[in-house]
Design an enzyme around this catalytic site. Structure first.
Site, PDB file in Angstrom:
ATOM      1  N   HIS A  37      17.771 -78.045  50.203  1.00  0.00           N
ATOM      2  CA  HIS A  37      17.369 -77.821  51.587  1.00  0.00           C
ATOM      3  C   HIS A  37      16.083 -77.006  51.683  1.00  0.00           C
ATOM      4  O   HIS A  37      15.827 -76.114  50.883  1.00  0.00           O
ATOM      5  CB  HIS A  37      18.498 -77.229  52.423  1.00  0.00           C
ATOM      6  N   ASP A  81      15.980 -69.724  48.196  1.00  0.00           N
ATOM      7  CA  ASP A  81      17.151 -70.422  48.741  1.00  0.00           C
ATOM      8  C   ASP A  81      16.645 -71.247  49.922  1.00  0.00           C
ATOM      9  O   ASP A  81      16.494 -70.715  51.005  1.00  0.00           O
ATOM     10  CB  ASP A  81      18.216 -69.399  49.155  1.00  0.00           C
ATOM     11  N   GLU A 126      20.382 -76.536  56.685  1.00  0.00           N
ATOM     12  CA  GLU A 126      21.541 -76.222  55.837  1.00  0.00           C
ATOM     13  C   GLU A 126      22.137 -74.884  56.236  1.00  0.00           C
ATOM     14  O   GLU A 126      23.352 -74.715  56.286  1.00  0.00           O
ATOM     15  CB  GLU A 126      21.124 -76.218  54.357  1.00  0.00           C
ATOM     16  N   GLU A 127      21.253 -73.928  56.510  1.00  0.00           N
ATOM     17  CA  GLU A 127      21.695 -72.551  56.761  1.00  0.00           C
ATOM     18  C   GLU A 127      22.473 -72.407  58.071  1.00  0.00           C
ATOM     19  O   GLU A 127      23.053 -71.363  58.330  1.00  0.00           O
ATOM     20  CB  GLU A 127      20.483 -71.598  56.769  1.00  0.00           C
ATOM     21  N   ASP A 158      21.521 -76.120  44.765  1.00  0.00           N
ATOM     22  CA  ASP A 158      21.417 -74.935  45.612  1.00  0.00           C
ATOM     23  C   ASP A 158      21.422 -73.711  44.704  1.00  0.00           C
ATOM     24  O   ASP A 158      21.464 -73.835  43.488  1.00  0.00           O
ATOM     25  CB  ASP A 158      22.558 -74.904  46.642  1.00  0.00           C
ATOM     26  N   HIS A 211      19.522 -64.302  50.128  1.00  0.00           N
ATOM     27  CA  HIS A 211      19.310 -64.023  51.562  1.00  0.00           C
ATOM     28  C   HIS A 211      18.572 -62.706  51.800  1.00  0.00           C
ATOM     29  O   HIS A 211      18.744 -62.068  52.843  1.00  0.00           O
ATOM     30  CB  HIS A 211      20.637 -64.064  52.342  1.00  0.00           C
TER      31      HIS A 211
END
Lengths: 335, 356
Positions: free
Chosen positions: B68, B177, B209-210, B232, B316
């Site tokens: 993603h 990410d 995606e998130e 991922d 994150h």
């Protein structure tokens, strides 16, 4: 349009029991659309066919508003004929005390509460019951599974209106009014009145799969930040319909969002952008249908959502219709 | 492009969920060198097709690779006395937001900072507390009346962070990410140009995606591949986190197994890594993987899916850290896995013979 809003909000239609609402909408929509059908889940799917216009790409557009409202469902009947119940959709226990509810057959019940252990105890739904005035269990005409909705008549406050179930009968009224005012469109426009939104966007999921739209707009209520000590939110009653940027369930398609905002500016219709931190709408389910749909939301600012006395501004409602008619009359520009 | 350069470009670009356009153009530029066709679907996922050389008498098979390209970010919720209030898009950790530099993507891009009240004006209690979202605000330096000319409710905000090469093979930056996975897929496509492969390859940079795996859900439906692999990030080894819950940064692709992963896909990936002597590790995933693989697996009638995790530290945050060598290994493993796909494997998986 106020007569229509009154008729729709006062109708009975908790999730899964939308029949009465559907009949009202059918009656009003029939002469303004080319096709009417009801899908297996109960969604009312109506189509106004487009007339091709040179230079305008014709799209399949789905407008969605949900017919269902929140309510309660009987879970247990005790020996004396008191009814225990649980929620259908997001009912807050606080709003239940002192309320009356009505069943599909029109009979009424009142909501009572066990003696609280402490005076200021927060009311819990499992400590409440519905009293339908039965003298004893033998004379009770209710059973487990019966569903009830709030009783609360529509009141015209002038600029503002209050009623139960503005969520989302106000959306239904806006779709109906749009169908009525939309004289011609280059697009195939599906006005879809969905079921079971309050219990998980279930009608939108299946109707979008069936309709297969290119573009979709859900019309639903949103919260506001304009009441005393409200949670901070830059949406107010009367500042125009709100164009959704984000809610807890979805990010609006940026192309649809801009198309709505640009059209509003062109037409001189006031609007506001909405970032909602809780809740979502049918558009969430529509967006990820099949290989994806360009989906946005036109929101009607509404105070006291999910209480029996919701409140909207009549100008916002009319401006929403004006904007939708404008959007559907011209080309879809998703930039 | 070298994997490091591509990752740097991707990492420094802005592309919060739902607003991936500028990242998408970078991906298009790179993937188009190796792909036969490129398309963007309704949700915005970029789909690059590299055709396989299938024999005419065999069914046409396809594999989808998904990484993603969206990143977590922020969104303006309110203009207040010349400052901006904001909400998060995706799972941002409030602890790491204070004093970050940001870009507010208003009518023009404005550099800003997430303001921090200095320790001197805080009570002891305040000092020990994570600052809640409704107490945070952004300062772009403009007076109140000018601010409203440039910024509106709903404008997107990204963290500003330069890609940094640490000593050794590690690099650090934001949005690894999952743009590191996009870099791996790019590397795979590049590698595939030197190999022969029978199956069609759909290399997909997914969106959103998130915020709920939405791009994977819709792009997989549209492509309807025979099998799929999501790439991922997985938590890399670091102090204070149990070894049981992490994979080793620099230890090679972490090949996932568990209910989200088809056992034959898993074992085929492991065999491939072994036979080509690619360092790898296994990554048990007992339930929801929380990745695109979760959506891909149950699309349509179901798709045999695998998951490869990139070992990554500090997920994150804006200082996500990983090993470049791991990315190259993943790209190579994917390419070799694809080059070895033949009809026998499809039969082993029980794939339908429908489309030729």
């Amino acid at each position: 349009m106020k007569e229509l809003i009154k008729e729709l909000t006062e109708a009975f239609g908790p999730s899964g029991n939308e029949d009465a609402v559907r009949e009202i909408i059918k009656k009003h929509v029939a002469e303004h659309v080319d096709e009417v059908r009801v899908d297996p889940l109960g969604n009312l799917i109506t189509l106004k066919k487009g007339k091709p216009k040179s230079g305008v790409q014709s799209r399949k557009i789905m407008l969605a508003a949900h017919m269902d409202e929140i309510g309660v469902i009987i879970s247990y009947v005790d020996d004396k004929g008191f009814l225990r119940f649980t929620r259908v959709g997001g009912v807050f226990p606080l709003t239940l005390l002192g309320s009356r509810v009505v069943f599909a057959d029109g009979s009424t019940g009142v909501i009572g509460r066990e003696k609280p252990e402490k005076r200021d105890e927060f009311p819990r739904m499992d400590k409440m019951y519905i009293d339908v005035g039965a003298v004893d269990k033998e004379h009770l005409n209710r059973k487990v599974g019966d569903v009830a909705a709030f009783v609360r008549p529509f009141v015209d406050l002038g600029q503002r209106l209050t009623a139960k179930a503005f969520d989302d009968r106000i959306g239904c009224a806006i779709l109906l009014q749009t169908a009525l005012e939309l004289k011609t469109t280059p697009h195939d426009v599906y006005f879809v009145f969905t079921v079971q939104e309050e219990v998980g966007l279930r009608g939108a999921l299946t109707s979008a799969f069936g309709v297969e739209p290119d573009v979709a707009i859900a019309v639903d209520v949103t919260l506001t930040g304009d009441t005393p000590e409200a949670h901070p939110m830059a949406v107010s009653l009367g500042a125009g319909p709100a164009i959704k940027v984000k809610d807890r369930g979805m990010l609006a398609h940026s192309g649809v969002k801009n198309w709505m905002a640009n059209t509003a500016e062109r037409l001189g219709v006031p609007y506001q952008f909405e970032v909602l931190e809780g809740g979502t709408t049918d558009a969430m389910a529509i967006q990820t249908s099949r290989a994806g749909v360009a989906a946005g939301v036109l929101s009607i600012p509404c105070r006291y959502v999910h209480s029996p006395s919701e409140m909207v501004d009549y100008d916002d409602v009319q401006n929403a219709v004006k904007l939708l008619v404008g959007l559907l009359s011209g080309p879809v520009d998703l930039g | 492009m070298q994997i490091k350069e591509f990752l740097k470009k991707l990492s420094e670009a802005s592309g919060v969920s739902g607003y991936e356009a500028s990242v998408r153009e970078l991906v298009r530029e790179e993937f188009s060198q190796y792909a036969d066709e490129i398309q963007v679907d309704t949700m915005g996922s970029l789909i690059a097709l590299k055709r396989g050389e299938a024999k005419d008498d065999l069914p046409r098979r396809s594999i989808m690779l998904a990484g993603h390209m969206d990143e977590i970010g922020l969104l303006v919720t309110k203009l207040e006395k010349g400052f901006l209030r904001f909400a998060t898009v995706g799972g941002f950790d409030l602890r790491v937001l204070l004093a970050q530099q940001v870009v507010v993507h208003g009518r023009r891009d404005l550099p800003g900072i997430i303001a921090t009240r200095p320790p001197h004006v805080l009570t002891r209690e305040d000092r020990e507390q994570v600052v809640p979202l409704d107490k945070l605000f952004i300062d772009v330096g403009l007076p109140e009346d000018e601010l409203s000319q440039w910024v509106r409710v709903g404008d997107v905000i990204t963290i500003r962070r330069q890609f940094t090469e640490l000593a050794g093979d590690l690099v650090s930056g934001k949005a690894f990410d999952d743009r590191a996975a996009v870099a791996c897929i790019g590397h795979c496509l590049q590698h595939l140009t030197t190999l022969k492969h029978a199956w069609d390859v759909y290399a997909v940079a997914t969106v959103q995606e998130e915020v709920g795996l939405k791009g994977a859900l819709t792009s997989t439906f549209g492509i309807a591949p025979d099998i799929g692999i999501a790439i991922d990030v997985g938590h890399g080894n670091m102090l204070g986190v149990s070894e049981m819950d992490t994979v080793k940064v620099g230890g090679g692709p972490a090949i996932g197994f568990g209910p989200n992963i088809h056992p034959l896909m898993y074992s085929r990936l492991v065999e491939t890594a072994k036979s080509y002597e690619i360092a790898h590790q296994t990554d048990p995933i007992p339930g929801r993987s929380g990745t695109d693989a979760w959506a891909m697996q149950v699309t349509r009638e179901g798709i045999p899916t695998a998951l490869i995790s990139i070992p990554l530290r500090y997920m994150h945050t804006s200082v996500e850290t990983l090993s470049l060598k791991d990315l190259e290994r993943i790209g190579r493993l994917l390419a070799l896995f694809i080059a070895n796909l033949e009809e026998a494997f499809a039969e082993e998986l029980g794939l339908k013979k429908a489309h030729t």
